[in-house]
Design a protein around this motif. Structure first.
Motif, PDB file in Angstrom:
ATOM      1  N   ASP A   1       1.659  11.223  -8.524  1.00 17.24           N
ATOM      2  CA  ASP A   1       1.102  11.465  -9.856  1.00 17.24           C
ATOM      3  C   ASP A   1      -0.018  12.496  -9.797  1.00 17.24           C
ATOM      4  OD1 ASP A   1       2.844   9.665 -10.976  1.00 17.24           O
ATOM      5  OD2 ASP A   1       1.410   8.011 -11.086  1.00 17.24           O
ATOM      6  N   ALA A   2      -0.829  12.442  -8.744  1.00 16.07           N
ATOM      7  CA  ALA A   2      -1.940  13.395  -8.606  1.00 16.07           C
ATOM      8  C   ALA A   2      -1.424  14.817  -8.466  1.00 16.07           C
ATOM      9  CB  ALA A   2      -2.799  13.015  -7.402  1.00 16.07           C
TER      10      ALA A   2
ATOM     11  N   ASP B   1      -1.701  13.753   5.251  1.00 12.37           N
ATOM     12  CA  ASP B   1      -1.340  15.160   5.060  1.00 12.37           C
ATOM     13  C   ASP B   1      -1.273  15.508   3.575  1.00 12.37           C
ATOM     14  OD1 ASP B   1      -0.186  17.771   6.108  1.00 12.37           O
ATOM     15  OD2 ASP B   1       1.471  17.090   4.846  1.00 12.37           O
ATOM     16  N   LYS B   2      -0.741  14.604   2.766  1.00 10.02           N
ATOM     17  CA  LYS B   2      -0.668  14.857   1.323  1.00 10.02           C
ATOM     18  C   LYS B   2      -2.056  14.935   0.704  1.00 10.02           C
ATOM     19  CE  LYS B   2       3.911  13.051   0.138  1.00 10.02           C
ATOM     20  NZ  LYS B   2       4.669  12.136  -0.751  1.00 10.02           N
ATOM     21  N   VAL B   3      -2.950  14.043   1.129  1.00 14.82           N
ATOM     22  CA  VAL B   3      -4.324  14.083   0.606  1.00 14.82           C
ATOM     23  C   VAL B   3      -4.986  15.398   0.978  1.00 14.82           C
ATOM     24  CG1 VAL B   3      -6.620  13.049   0.803  1.00 14.82           C
ATOM     25  CG2 VAL B   3      -4.618  11.582   0.564  1.00 14.82           C
ATOM     26  N   GLU B   4      -4.750  15.870   2.191  1.00  9.67           N
ATOM     27  CA  GLU B   4      -5.323  17.141   2.634  1.00  9.67           C
ATOM     28  C   GLU B   4      -4.798  18.303   1.784  1.00  9.67           C
ATOM     29  OE1 GLU B   4      -7.816  19.563   4.696  1.00  9.67           O
ATOM     30  OE2 GLU B   4      -7.674  17.377   4.857  1.00  9.67           O
ATOM     31  N   ARG B   5      -3.528  18.264   1.446  1.00  7.29           N
ATOM     32  CA  ARG B   5      -2.946  19.305   0.600  1.00  7.29           C
ATOM     33  C   ARG B   5      -3.532  19.253  -0.817  1.00  7.29           C
ATOM     34  NH1 ARG B   5       1.941  21.590   2.496  1.00  7.29           N
ATOM     35  NH2 ARG B   5       2.614  20.699   4.495  1.00  7.29           N
TER      36      ARG B   5
ATOM     37  N   SER C   1     -10.736  11.373 -17.918  1.00  3.76           N
ATOM     38  CA  SER C   1      -9.891  12.252 -17.117  1.00  3.76           C
ATOM     39  C   SER C   1     -10.078  11.955 -15.636  1.00  3.76           C
ATOM     40  CB  SER C   1     -10.225  13.723 -17.401  1.00  3.76           C
ATOM     41  OG  SER C   1     -11.589  13.986 -17.119  1.00  3.76           O
ATOM     42  N   ASN C   2      -9.097  12.335 -14.854  1.00  2.37           N
ATOM     43  CA  ASN C   2      -9.207  12.191 -13.411  1.00  2.37           C
ATOM     44  C   ASN C   2      -8.510  13.364 -12.739  1.00  2.37           C
ATOM     45  OD1 ASN C   2      -6.508  11.626 -13.788  1.00  2.37           O
ATOM     46  ND2 ASN C   2      -6.675   9.455 -13.344  1.00  2.37           N
ATOM     47  N   GLY C   3      -8.590  13.389 -11.432  1.00  4.00           N
ATOM     48  CA  GLY C   3      -7.951  14.465 -10.695  1.00  4.00           C
ATOM     49  C   GLY C   3      -8.629  15.792 -10.940  1.00  4.00           C
TER      50      GLY C   3
ATOM     51  N   ILE D   1       0.831  -1.200   0.000  1.00  2.00           N
ATOM     52  CA  ILE D   1       0.000   0.000   0.000  1.00  2.00           C
ATOM     53  C   ILE D   1       0.870   1.255   0.000  1.00  2.00           C
ATOM     54  CG2 ILE D   1      -1.680   1.336   1.330  1.00  2.00           C
ATOM     55  CD1 ILE D   1      -2.828  -1.311   2.338  1.00  2.00           C
ATOM     56  N   ILE D   2       1.923   1.240   0.807  1.00  2.00           N
ATOM     57  CA  ILE D   2       2.797   2.409   0.913  1.00  2.00           C
ATOM     58  C   ILE D   2       3.412   2.769  -0.440  1.00  2.00           C
ATOM     59  CG2 ILE D   2       5.034   3.169   1.833  1.00  2.00           C
ATOM     60  CD1 ILE D   2       4.242   1.658   4.442  1.00  2.00           C
ATOM     61  N   PHE D   3       3.932   1.767  -1.145  1.00  2.00           N
ATOM     62  CA  PHE D   3       4.562   2.052  -2.437  1.00  2.00           C
ATOM     63  C   PHE D   3       3.534   2.468  -3.494  1.00  2.00           C
ATOM     64  CE2 PHE D   3       8.031  -0.836  -0.816  1.00  2.00           C
ATOM     65  CZ  PHE D   3       8.996   0.150  -0.762  1.00  2.00           C
ATOM     66  N   SER D   4       2.405   1.758  -3.559  1.00  2.00           N
ATOM     67  CA  SER D   4       1.395   2.075  -4.578  1.00  2.00           C
ATOM     68  C   SER D   4       0.740   3.419  -4.303  1.00  2.00           C
ATOM     69  CB  SER D   4       0.335   0.972  -4.631  1.00  2.00           C
ATOM     70  OG  SER D   4      -0.364   0.862  -3.405  1.00  2.00           O
ATOM     71  N   LYS D   5       0.395   3.695  -3.043  1.00  2.00           N
ATOM     72  CA  LYS D   5      -0.264   4.960  -2.713  1.00  2.00           C
ATOM     73  C   LYS D   5       0.694   6.138  -2.869  1.00  2.00           C
ATOM     74  CE  LYS D   5      -3.797   5.220  -1.730  1.00  2.00           C
ATOM     75  NZ  LYS D   5      -5.006   5.505  -2.535  1.00  2.00           N
ATOM     76  N   GLY D   6       1.964   5.912  -2.579  1.00  2.00           N
ATOM     77  CA  GLY D   6       2.939   6.981  -2.775  1.00  2.00           C
ATOM     78  C   GLY D   6       3.019   7.402  -4.228  1.00  2.00           C
ATOM     79  N   LYS D   7       2.981   6.426  -5.132  1.00  2.00           N
ATOM     80  CA  LYS D   7       3.012   6.726  -6.565  1.00  2.00           C
ATOM     81  C   LYS D   7       1.733   7.450  -7.004  1.00  2.00           C
ATOM     82  CE  LYS D   7       3.831   4.537 -11.060  1.00  2.00           C
ATOM     83  NZ  LYS D   7       2.739   5.245 -11.753  1.00  2.00           N
ATOM     84  N   VAL D   8       0.592   6.998  -6.492  1.00  2.00           N
ATOM     85  CA  VAL D   8      -0.690   7.613  -6.856  1.00  2.00           C
ATOM     86  C   VAL D   8      -0.732   9.076  -6.426  1.00  2.00           C
ATOM     87  CG1 VAL D   8      -3.161   7.623  -6.333  1.00  2.00           C
ATOM     88  CG2 VAL D   8      -2.012   5.475  -6.882  1.00  2.00           C
ATOM     89  N   LEU D   9      -0.309   9.351  -5.214  1.00  2.00           N
ATOM     90  CA  LEU D   9      -0.353  10.731  -4.709  1.00  2.00           C
ATOM     91  C   LEU D   9       0.651  11.622  -5.425  1.00  2.00           C
ATOM     92  CD1 LEU D   9      -0.738  10.080  -0.867  1.00  2.00           C
ATOM     93  CD2 LEU D   9      -2.505  10.705  -2.519  1.00  2.00           C
TER      94      LEU D   9
END
Length: 222
Positions: free
Chosen positions: A46-47, A196-200, A76-78, A36-44
């Motif tokens: 990229d966002a 914190d990243k999601v909040e930003r 599209s996303n984001g 989860i840490i590696f996949s979510k880090g990449k997703v955030l």
């Protein structure tokens, strides 16, 4: 493998069945959390990157109709998804001849819905990290209790108790505790970091939504 690594491996392999089950659960939890840490880090990452690139293009003076057509032709996303949701609703009202303040409010609602879905996608799997971080120490502690109980229970069958009789059980019990902490600490650290990243990202998306709503308001007055 060095002597220290072989020592710990021997303890794990010679552990009692209940403690082995606890250790296996903790190993699986640790592997799951790191995936989860590696996949979510990449997703955030990229966002954030896509949002910055989109805003630079948006504020460069691009024609909004052309931009919408480009984005609407592909999934599209984001932040782009927020824009297409709002612009699509505004254009729908415009084509029906209902260009009023309510048109902008309708577009703003569409963007809020899209924003909520985007943040929900970004927050997915973060509760799993929180669960692993909060429960792993207790699972490790459960293994510790079992290991110590079995160690002292073994003393009931002997007439003379020695440290050699309880040392293996206590060792495997303490390793279970360490494994619980090993699974929990990274999960807690990255849960807080990613939250914190999601909040930003949410703040960035929400600011764009408000700015785009202001642009639509100005179009009503033109």
């Amino acid at each position: 493998m060095n002597d220290s690594g072989q020592f710990y491996l021997d303890i794990i392999l010679s552990a009692s069945l209940p403690v082995k089950v606890v250790m296996l659960i903790l190993i699986l939890a640790s592997v799951w959390s790191w995936l989860i840490i590696f996949s979510k880090g990449k997703v955030l990452a990229d966002a954030r990157k896509k949002a910055k690139k989109f805003e630079e293009h948006f504020w460069s003076g691009v024609d909004l109709n052309k931009l919408y057509q480009q984005l609407n032709s592909k999934k599209s996303n984001g932040i782009a998804r927020i824009f297409t949701a709002g612009f699509s609703e505004f254009q729908r009202k415009k084509q029906s001849g209902q260009i009023t303040v309510n048109s902008v409010e309708s577009a703003d609602r569409a963007m809020r819905v899209a924003l909520g879905r985007e943040i929900e996608d970004l927050e997915s799997q973060l509760p799993t990290l929180a669960t692993i971080g909060s429960t792993s120490p207790y699972i490790g502690l459960f293994g510790t209790v079992i290991g110590i109980m079995l160690s002292f229970h073994a003393l009931s069958d002997v007439t003379q108790a020695t440290i050699a009789l309880v040392a293996p059980g206590i060792s495997e019990a303490l390793i279970a505790t360490a494994m619980g902490l090993f699974a929990a600490i990274p999960a807690v650290i990255f849960y807080n970091r990613y939250s914190d990243k999601v909040e930003r990202i949410y703040s960035q998306y929400d600011a764009f939504k408000d700015e785009f709503s202001a642009i639509l308001h100005r179009q009503i007055g033109e």
